[in-house]
Enzyme design. Structure first.
Site, PDB file in Angstrom:
ATOM      1  N   GLU A 112      -5.670 -11.115  -1.455  1.00 12.23           N
ATOM      2  CA  GLU A 112      -6.485 -10.929  -0.234  1.00 12.23           C
ATOM      3  C   GLU A 112      -7.970 -10.882  -0.576  1.00 12.23           C
ATOM      4  O   GLU A 112      -8.729 -10.117   0.019  1.00 12.23           O
ATOM      5  CB  GLU A 112      -6.107  -9.619   0.481  1.00 12.23           C
TER       6      GLU A 112
ATOM      7  N   ASN B 221       2.407  -5.571  -2.565  1.00 11.23           N
ATOM      8  CA  ASN B 221       0.996  -5.937  -2.396  1.00 11.23           C
ATOM      9  C   ASN B 221       0.134  -4.681  -2.202  1.00 11.23           C
ATOM     10  O   ASN B 221       0.434  -3.863  -1.339  1.00 11.23           O
ATOM     11  CB  ASN B 221       0.925  -6.848  -1.144  1.00 11.23           C
TER      12      ASN B 221
ATOM     13  N   ASP C 197     -11.795 -10.727  -0.909  1.00 14.90           N
ATOM     14  CA  ASP C 197     -13.098 -10.943  -0.271  1.00 14.90           C
ATOM     15  C   ASP C 197     -14.110 -10.048  -0.971  1.00 14.90           C
ATOM     16  O   ASP C 197     -13.748  -9.092  -1.662  1.00 14.90           O
ATOM     17  CB  ASP C 197     -13.080 -10.780   1.257  1.00 14.90           C
TER      18      ASP C 197
ATOM     19  N   HIS D  10     -10.088  -6.568  -2.431  1.00 15.23           N
ATOM     20  CA  HIS D  10     -11.152  -6.345  -1.436  1.00 15.23           C
ATOM     21  C   HIS D  10     -12.250  -5.601  -2.192  1.00 15.23           C
ATOM     22  O   HIS D  10     -12.120  -4.403  -2.458  1.00 15.23           O
ATOM     23  CB  HIS D  10     -10.643  -5.496  -0.276  1.00 15.23           C
TER      24      HIS D  10
ATOM     25  N   GLU E 208       0.811  -1.220   0.000  1.00 14.12           N
ATOM     26  CA  GLU E 208       0.000   0.000   0.000  1.00 14.12           C
ATOM     27  C   GLU E 208       0.843   1.268   0.000  1.00 14.12           C
ATOM     28  O   GLU E 208       0.544   2.224   0.712  1.00 14.12           O
ATOM     29  CB  GLU E 208      -0.999  -0.073   1.168  1.00 14.12           C
TER      30      GLU E 208
HETATM   31  O1  9MR Z   1      -7.548  -8.037   8.442  1.00 18.61           O
HETATM   32  C1  9MR Z   1      -6.678  -7.163   9.112  1.00 18.61           C
HETATM   33  C2  9MR Z   1      -7.344  -6.615  10.356  1.00 18.61           C
HETATM   34  O2  9MR Z   1      -7.553  -7.646  11.298  1.00 18.61           O
HETATM   35  C3  9MR Z   1      -6.495  -5.506  10.951  1.00 18.61           C
HETATM   36  O3  9MR Z   1      -7.169  -4.933  12.061  1.00 18.61           O
HETATM   37  C4  9MR Z   1      -6.214  -4.478   9.877  1.00 18.61           C
HETATM   38  C5  9MR Z   1      -5.368  -3.345  10.429  1.00 18.61           C
HETATM   39  O4  9MR Z   1      -5.354  -2.280   9.557  1.00 18.61           O
HETATM   40  O5  9MR Z   1      -5.543  -5.070   8.800  1.00 18.61           O
HETATM   41  C6  9MR Z   1      -6.299  -6.035   8.150  1.00 18.61           C
HETATM   42  O6  9MR Z   1      -5.578  -6.599   7.059  1.00 18.61           O
HETATM   43  C7  9MR Z   1      -5.213  -5.726   6.000  1.00 18.61           C
HETATM   44  C8  9MR Z   1      -3.924  -6.230   5.419  1.00 18.61           C
HETATM   45  O7  9MR Z   1      -2.944  -6.372   6.417  1.00 18.61           O
HETATM   46  C9  9MR Z   1      -3.408  -5.327   4.321  1.00 18.61           C
HETATM   47  N1  9MR Z   1      -4.413  -5.170   3.287  1.00 18.61           N
HETATM   48  C10 9MR Z   1      -5.733  -4.781   3.756  1.00 18.61           C
HETATM   49  C11 9MR Z   1      -6.217  -5.738   4.844  1.00 18.61           C
HETATM   50  C12 9MR Z   1      -7.624  -5.399   5.272  1.00 18.61           C
HETATM   51  O8  9MR Z   1      -7.658  -4.139   5.849  1.00 18.61           O
END
Ligand code: 9MR
Length: 343
Positions: free
Chosen positions: A256, A190, A258, A226, A149
């Site tokens: 990732e 990613n 969903d 997402h 990101e």
């Molecule tokens: O799924 C993750 C969630 O449990 C955390 O609280 C969050 C913190 O920002 O991050 C989520 O995972 C992210 C991932 O690490 C990077 N891409 C986006 C995902 C969804 O937000």
């Protein structure tokens, strides 16, 4: 008597329905890895969760367990409890691990985010962090999301804690450090929201092309996916995007996925979701460089969506109760129909 018992046993086995192969077996036959993000707390406490994971997936990404604030909570202290548990589980079940994530602007511990560090100090901190993790799991974690990101919505480099503190070459340095620590590891960039067409997709492409051009050891790009039925990228745009990344010599990953829905989910939306999963997986299978397909979780019960998007959820392949949803069936069919030996 013994003969009769044997005959009966054989008859019983023949009449039993064949145990259905999990998605992981079908994926393996199709030449792709099928993965999920793992909530390590759920893994440790919910036997059904662990069972489902081991049955259906052969690639795992720690959802949070290797993030900076979890694994490196104080400057001089690392905590590998959760990360080690996941890697051990993966090894016990012949799964690959994708490490996640070395350089990200979220989930930073307070000592770091609120500390005062010079540019050289920050470089030293990041280098030590990356090399500690990658060295610890050398040969056990097959791939790393080195950076995530780092591109803003307009396609420009995102202004973050790391870019401000270290300068624009922080990404090249991170890949270099990770590569030094494990020269065999597959190193990925990613991101989300750049799967289809548009400024962000172009920005991601420019970034990874530039890194490749500089000889930085980057090997793959993860498209997070997402999405929701209303804002998913067009299939044709995703295809073109994956193709141009592959043309740079990079592997691609759906990293990732969903598909969030308003909850309770309607039948219509569950079917739309199934179509989106199906089309995305088909596209990945059609491209030799697309190496893995991961969902961001396993069952809807542990998904991140309801907490971040109130009123939304039902985003994954399995329901709260662990039952397969229409999306699961559609993915299963795509994998079953995939030609083997072509990848
Ligand atoms: O799924 C993750 C969630 O449990 C955390 O609280 C969050 C913190 O920002 O991050 C989520 O995972 C992210 C991932 O690490 C990077 N891409 C986006 C995902 C969804 O937000």
């Amino acid at each position: 008597m013994r003969l009769r018992a044997l005959v009966m046993a054989v008859a019983l086995v023949i009449s039993m329905p064949a145990v259905a192969a999990g998605l992981r077996d079908l994926a393996q036959a199709a030449g792709i890895r099928f993965g999920a993000a793992v909530d390590v707390e759920a893994l440790n406490t919910d036997a059904a969760y662990a069972q489902l994971l081991a049955r259906e997936f052969n690639l795992v990404t720690p959802e949070n367990a290797m993030k900076f604030s979890v694994v490196h909570p104080e400057r001089e202290r690392y905590d590998f409890t959760q990360a080690d548990a996941l890697v051990a589980f993966a090894e016990a079940h012949a799964m690959q691990v994708n490490g996640h994530v070395l350089v990200w602007h979220q989930q930073l511990p307070d000592w770091l985010a609120q500390g005062q560090f010079s540019q050289d100090e920050l470089k030293a901190i990041l280098r030590e962090h990356i090399q500690t993790l990658v060295t610890r799991y050398r040969g056990r974690v097959a791939s790393w999301d080195v950076a995530a990101e780092a591109v803003a919505e307009d396609g420009q480099p995102r202004d973050t804690f790391w870019s401000r503190g270290i300068g624009p070459d922080y990404l090249a340095l991170a890949f270099q450090w990770a590569h030094e620590a494990d020269p065999q590891a597959h190193l990925r960039y990613n991101d989300y929201g750049g799967e289809g067409a548009g400024a962000k997709a172009d920005g991601i492409y420019r970034l990874v092309a530039e890194l490749r051009g500089q000889g930085v050891p980057i090997h793959g790009v993860g498209m997070q996916m997402h999405v929701s039925p209303d804002d998913a990228p067009r299939t044709q745009d995703l295809r073109v995007n994956l193709q141009r990344l592959a043309a740079l010599g990079l592997a691609t990953h759906i990293s990732e996925m969903d598909v969030m829905l308003p909850v309770p989910a309607s039948r219509t939306n569950l079917n739309k979701q199934a179509v989106l999963y199906r089309d995305t997986l088909k596209l990945c299978l059609a491209q030799p460089q697309c190496r893995s397909f991961s969902t961001w979780g396993t069952t809807d019960r542990y998904s991140w969506i309801p907490e971040f998007f109130p009123g939304k959820g039902a985003a994954l392949l399995f329901g709260e109760d662990g039952r397969a949803k229409p999306a699961y069936e559609s993915v299963r069919k795509v994998l079953r129909d995939a030609k083997t030996g072509t990848r």
